[in-house]
Design a protein around this motif. Structure first.
Motif, PDB file in Angstrom:
ATOM      1  N   SER A   1       1.119  -0.977   0.361  1.00 34.92           N
ATOM      2  CA  SER A   1       0.202   0.144   0.048  1.00 34.92           C
ATOM      3  C   SER A   1       0.973   1.597   0.002  1.00 34.92           C
ATOM      4  N   ILE A   2       0.500   2.457  -0.332  1.00 33.63           N
ATOM      5  CA  ILE A   2       0.979   3.485  -0.610  1.00 33.63           C
ATOM      6  C   ILE A   2       1.021   4.027   0.278  1.00 33.63           C
ATOM      7  N   ASP A   3       1.411   4.978   1.050  1.00 33.33           N
ATOM      8  CA  ASP A   3       0.723   6.437   2.267  1.00 33.33           C
ATOM      9  C   ASP A   3       0.355   7.187   1.266  1.00 33.33           C
TER      10      ASP A   3
ATOM     11  N   ALA B   1      -0.936  10.442   2.017  1.00 36.40           N
ATOM     12  CA  ALA B   1      -0.508  11.559   3.345  1.00 36.40           C
ATOM     13  C   ALA B   1       1.115  11.905   2.762  1.00 36.40           C
ATOM     14  N   SER B   2       1.490  10.889   2.275  1.00 36.68           N
ATOM     15  CA  SER B   2       3.402  11.264   2.438  1.00 36.68           C
ATOM     16  C   SER B   2       3.754  10.706   0.566  1.00 36.68           C
TER      17      SER B   2
ATOM     18  N   ASP C   1      10.631   9.723   9.237  1.00 39.25           N
ATOM     19  CA  ASP C   1      10.422   8.693  11.084  1.00 39.25           C
ATOM     20  C   ASP C   1      11.372   7.655  10.589  1.00 39.25           C
TER      21      ASP C   1
END
Length: 144
Positions: A2-4, A6-7, A79
């Motif tokens: 999956s692709i984040d 938001a980032s 992060d």
């Protein structure tokens, strides 16, 4: 996978890539130098040379750009899920790798491939494969 979302920032990524490419082109066109960070920093750490000015300015830009982005409200803190010991070991391994490869990802990946260097193509493919393998091992085999 999956692709984040938001980032996921393709606009900023494209802009950053264009700025990096432009900086590399300007450095080679006006100074005859390759924008390889390990070589630029290494040139400051060796015996005294008369070209320290542009090297310091280039490195100051690398440090200053994220500071400026942060002051403008851009979130730049990654992060990193590792301790200081792991980061230190990783940094030393990267440093050793740049010596063995006669350059770093910026020198080979940005400048070398654009010049059609087979050595840079092989070095960049090796960097990428090593990174993919490291992520796979740490996330899937070691349960990270």
């Amino acid at each position: 996978m999956s692709i984040d979302m938001a980032s996921f920032t393709p606009g900023w990524s494209l802009t950053g890539g264009l700025v990096i490419g432009a900086a590399a082109a300007v450095l080679v066109l006006f100074n005859g130098r390759i924008a390889g960070i390990s070589g630029i920093l290494g040139g400051l750490l060796g015996k005294p040379r008369n070209d320290a000015g542009w090297r310091i300015a280039f490195l100051a830009g690398l440090v200053g750009a994220p500071v400026l982005a942060s002051l403008l409200g851009q979130s730049i803190a990654p992060d990193i899920q590792a301790g200081w010991g792991e980061i230190l070991i990783a940094g030393l391994l990267v440093g050793a790798g740049t010596r063995y490869a006669s350059g770093c990802t910026s020198g080979h990946g940005v400048c070398g491939i654009s010049r059609g260097s087979v050595r840079s193509l092989v070095a960049t493919a090796t960097f990428m494969a090593s990174g993919f393998l490291t992520v796979f091992v740490t996330r899937h085999l070691l349960g990270g």
